[in-house]
Design a protein around this motif. Sequence first.
Motif, PDB file in Angstrom:
ATOM      1  N   GLN A 120       0.582  -4.226  -1.471  1.00 41.51           N
ATOM      2  CA  GLN A 120      -0.490  -3.337  -1.915  1.00 41.51           C
ATOM      3  C   GLN A 120       0.133  -1.991  -2.306  1.00 41.51           C
ATOM      4  OE1 GLN A 120      -3.172  -3.950   1.567  1.00 41.51           O
ATOM      5  NE2 GLN A 120      -4.352  -5.223   0.151  1.00 41.51           N
ATOM      6  N   ASP A 154      -8.019 -15.048  -9.398  1.00 37.16           N
ATOM      7  CA  ASP A 154      -8.443 -15.067  -8.002  1.00 37.16           C
ATOM      8  C   ASP A 154      -9.561 -14.047  -7.786  1.00 37.16           C
ATOM      9  OD1 ASP A 154      -7.610 -15.845  -5.054  1.00 37.16           O
ATOM     10  OD2 ASP A 154      -7.980 -13.683  -5.060  1.00 37.16           O
ATOM     11  N   ARG A 166       2.063  -3.250 -16.425  1.00 41.51           N
ATOM     12  CA  ARG A 166       2.350  -3.924 -15.138  1.00 41.51           C
ATOM     13  C   ARG A 166       1.761  -5.337 -15.108  1.00 41.51           C
ATOM     14  NH1 ARG A 166       1.890   1.546 -13.368  1.00 41.51           N
ATOM     15  NH2 ARG A 166      -0.301   1.439 -12.755  1.00 41.51           N
ATOM     16  N   SER A 183      -3.256  -5.806 -10.992  1.00 42.44           N
ATOM     17  CA  SER A 183      -2.968  -4.540 -11.664  1.00 42.44           C
ATOM     18  C   SER A 183      -4.035  -4.324 -12.716  1.00 42.44           C
ATOM     19  CB  SER A 183      -1.590  -4.563 -12.327  1.00 42.44           C
ATOM     20  OG  SER A 183      -1.388  -3.329 -12.991  1.00 42.44           O
ATOM     21  N   LEU A 219       2.688  -7.300  -3.499  1.00 39.94           N
ATOM     22  CA  LEU A 219       3.499  -6.091  -3.708  1.00 39.94           C
ATOM     23  C   LEU A 219       3.333  -5.142  -2.533  1.00 39.94           C
ATOM     24  CD1 LEU A 219       2.479  -5.838  -7.438  1.00 39.94           C
ATOM     25  CD2 LEU A 219       4.823  -6.201  -6.637  1.00 39.94           C
ATOM     26  N   SER A 266      -8.029 -18.970   3.852  1.00 40.37           N
ATOM     27  CA  SER A 266      -7.350 -17.692   3.662  1.00 40.37           C
ATOM     28  C   SER A 266      -7.307 -16.997   5.013  1.00 40.37           C
ATOM     29  CB  SER A 266      -8.132 -16.849   2.641  1.00 40.37           C
ATOM     30  OG  SER A 266      -7.548 -15.580   2.517  1.00 40.37           O
TER      31      SER A 266
HETATM   32  N1  LIG Z   1      -7.656 -13.329   0.898  1.00 42.18           N
HETATM   33  C1  LIG Z   1      -7.643 -12.071   1.260  1.00 42.18           C
HETATM   34  O1  LIG Z   1      -8.053 -11.688   2.370  1.00 42.18           O
HETATM   35  C2  LIG Z   1      -7.136 -11.046   0.295  1.00 42.18           C
HETATM   36  C3  LIG Z   1      -6.920  -9.739   0.706  1.00 42.18           C
HETATM   37  C4  LIG Z   1      -6.430  -8.817  -0.219  1.00 42.18           C
HETATM   38  C5  LIG Z   1      -6.167  -9.225  -1.516  1.00 42.18           C
HETATM   39  N2  LIG Z   1      -6.410 -10.506  -1.916  1.00 42.18           N
HETATM   40  C6  LIG Z   1      -6.132 -10.979  -3.297  1.00 42.18           C
HETATM   41  O2  LIG Z   1      -4.777 -10.680  -3.596  1.00 42.18           O
HETATM   42  C7  LIG Z   1      -4.722  -9.891  -4.785  1.00 42.18           C
HETATM   43  C8  LIG Z   1      -3.524  -8.980  -4.760  1.00 42.18           C
HETATM   44  O3  LIG Z   1      -3.531  -8.165  -3.596  1.00 42.18           O
HETATM   45  P1  LIG Z   1      -3.794  -6.595  -3.650  1.00 42.18           P
HETATM   46  O4  LIG Z   1      -4.563  -6.271  -4.880  1.00 42.18           O
HETATM   47  O5  LIG Z   1      -4.414  -6.181  -2.389  1.00 42.18           O
HETATM   48  O6  LIG Z   1      -2.324  -5.966  -3.647  1.00 42.18           O
HETATM   49  P2  LIG Z   1      -1.017  -6.062  -4.566  1.00 42.18           P
HETATM   50  O7  LIG Z   1      -1.208  -6.997  -5.697  1.00 42.18           O
HETATM   51  O8  LIG Z   1       0.129  -6.245  -3.649  1.00 42.18           O
HETATM   52  O9  LIG Z   1      -0.885  -4.570  -5.084  1.00 42.18           O
HETATM   53  C9  LIG Z   1      -1.803  -4.006  -5.971  1.00 42.18           C
HETATM   54  C10 LIG Z   1      -1.395  -2.539  -6.146  1.00 42.18           C
HETATM   55  O10 LIG Z   1      -0.079  -2.446  -6.683  1.00 42.18           O
HETATM   56  C11 LIG Z   1      -0.096  -1.799  -7.947  1.00 42.18           C
HETATM   57  N3  LIG Z   1       0.812  -2.565  -8.814  1.00 42.18           N
HETATM   58  C12 LIG Z   1       0.583  -3.756  -9.400  1.00 42.18           C
HETATM   59  N4  LIG Z   1       1.666  -4.190 -10.071  1.00 42.18           N
HETATM   60  C13 LIG Z   1       2.616  -3.254  -9.880  1.00 42.18           C
HETATM   61  C14 LIG Z   1       3.975  -3.134 -10.321  1.00 42.18           C
HETATM   62  N5  LIG Z   1       4.553  -4.078 -11.067  1.00 42.18           N
HETATM   63  N6  LIG Z   1       4.649  -2.024  -9.958  1.00 42.18           N
HETATM   64  C15 LIG Z   1       4.072  -1.056  -9.207  1.00 42.18           C
HETATM   65  N7  LIG Z   1       2.810  -1.124  -8.745  1.00 42.18           N
HETATM   66  C16 LIG Z   1       2.079  -2.213  -9.090  1.00 42.18           C
HETATM   67  C17 LIG Z   1      -1.532  -1.808  -8.411  1.00 42.18           C
HETATM   68  O11 LIG Z   1      -1.840  -0.639  -9.130  1.00 42.18           O
HETATM   69  P3  LIG Z   1      -2.315  -0.731 -10.687  1.00 42.18           P
HETATM   70  O12 LIG Z   1      -3.569  -1.538 -10.711  1.00 42.18           O
HETATM   71  O13 LIG Z   1      -2.533   0.711 -11.050  1.00 42.18           O
HETATM   72  O14 LIG Z   1      -1.166  -1.361 -11.424  1.00 42.18           O
HETATM   73  C18 LIG Z   1      -2.302  -1.805  -7.080  1.00 42.18           C
HETATM   74  O15 LIG Z   1      -2.422  -0.489  -6.594  1.00 42.18           O
HETATM   75  C19 LIG Z   1      -6.082  -9.176  -4.786  1.00 42.18           C
HETATM   76  O16 LIG Z   1      -6.400  -8.622  -6.038  1.00 42.18           O
HETATM   77  C20 LIG Z   1      -6.983 -10.294  -4.359  1.00 42.18           C
HETATM   78  O17 LIG Z   1      -7.244 -11.159  -5.448  1.00 42.18           O
HETATM   79  C21 LIG Z   1      -6.873 -11.422  -1.012  1.00 42.18           C
END
Ligand SMILES: NC(=O)c1ccc[n+]([C@@H]2O[C@H](COP(=O)([O-])OP(=O)(O)OC[C@H]3O[C@@H](n4cnc5c(N)ncnc54)[C@H](OP(=O)(O)O)[C@@H]3O)[C@@H](O)[C@H]2O)c1
Length: 277
Positions: free
Chosen positions: A194, A47, A240, A235, A192, A141
């Motif tokens: 975030q 993504d 992770r 991640s 998660l 989205s």
């Molecule tokens: N459409 C939209 O508006 C929108 C908005 C936000 C995000 N997104 C998409 O959704 C994806 C995921 O969302 P996100 O990156 O915001 O948040 P997320 O996946 O909920 O959380 C990411 C955070 O959690 C940590 N993490 C990951 N796996 C973990 C685990 N098993 N245990 C503990 N901590 C963990 C990561 O750190 P480390 O990297 O150090 O592991 C990072 O700080 C994004 O990358 C993007 O592709 C879309």
Amino acid sequence: MQIRERTILLTDGVEIPRVGYGTSKVKGDQAHSAISTALETGYRLIDTAELYQNESELGHILTNSGIDREELFLTSKVWNNHQGYDQTRQALDESLNRLGTDYLDLYLIHWPCPDTDRYVDTWRALITARAEGLVTSIGTSNFQPEHMQRLADETGVMPVLNQVELHPYFNQPFLRTWHLENGVATQSWGPLGQRAGTLLNEEVITTAAKAHGTTPGQVVLRWHLQRDCLVIPKSVNADRIKANFDLYDFELSEAEMHAIDKLDTGERQGGSPYEVH
Ligand SMILES: NC(=O)c1ccc[n+]([C@@H]2O[C@H](COP(=O)([O-])OP(=O)(O)OC[C@H]3O[C@@H](n4cnc5c(N)ncnc54)[C@H](OP(=O)(O)O)[C@@H]3O)[C@@H](O)[C@H]2O)c1
């Protein structure tokens, strides 16, 4: 709830993995090793978005990965300042160019931006792009039911998927039900939370993790799958990345699912669909 298939069928007949790799903030030095680890682990849905400014790096890594393009499921999104029919088409061409591919598996409108009111024209550009084979599936989205219904009313085409903020602290029961009733798949961003606040330290999560011999992160991601949500955790840490993909060897009980449901605060961590421009 047992989950037998690692993919689901969208209403347009396209098969999409339940678990993908989110790449927001994955760029620079970290990108190569993190994305390579994700691909080696077995992730095939990647993504990205214009906004993340990593499409070129991603394109380079994917092209050199040795994995056939048809095996990958690539999602990107048109950013808010490129909404409108012509601008969207240009933004799509540029994303394809940067990613080094001639089609996307899924293209999304990143935010509805109702104030500028260009999301219906933007949607028409996605419909045309799909007809031309530049994108296989089209979705949205951060859209609310009223935005998706308007797309369907004015163009006859409902998004097949809506990617929204969703995690135990903000579990969106109303939106999930609406999606289900209207054939729209739910894909959770920030699955998660975030890593927000204390989510992964909540007692119901850590207790379930101990009971199943998993990590708290795996419990949260499994909760999504058992609530029929697709996930795209991000991640850059190899352990992770691997754990977040390993979600099929345990099952949360109904009691554990309900206890996690109760963590809902009804409050977003990220922006509101009515306020992000
Ligand atoms: N459409 C939209 O508006 C929108 C908005 C936000 C995000 N997104 C998409 O959704 C994806 C995921 O969302 P996100 O990156 O915001 O948040 P997320 O996946 O909920 O959380 C990411 C955070 O959690 C940590 N993490 C990951 N796996 C973990 C685990 N098993 N245990 C503990 N901590 C963990 C990561 O750190 P480390 O990297 O150090 O592991 C990072 O700080 C994004 O990358 C993007 O592709 C879309």
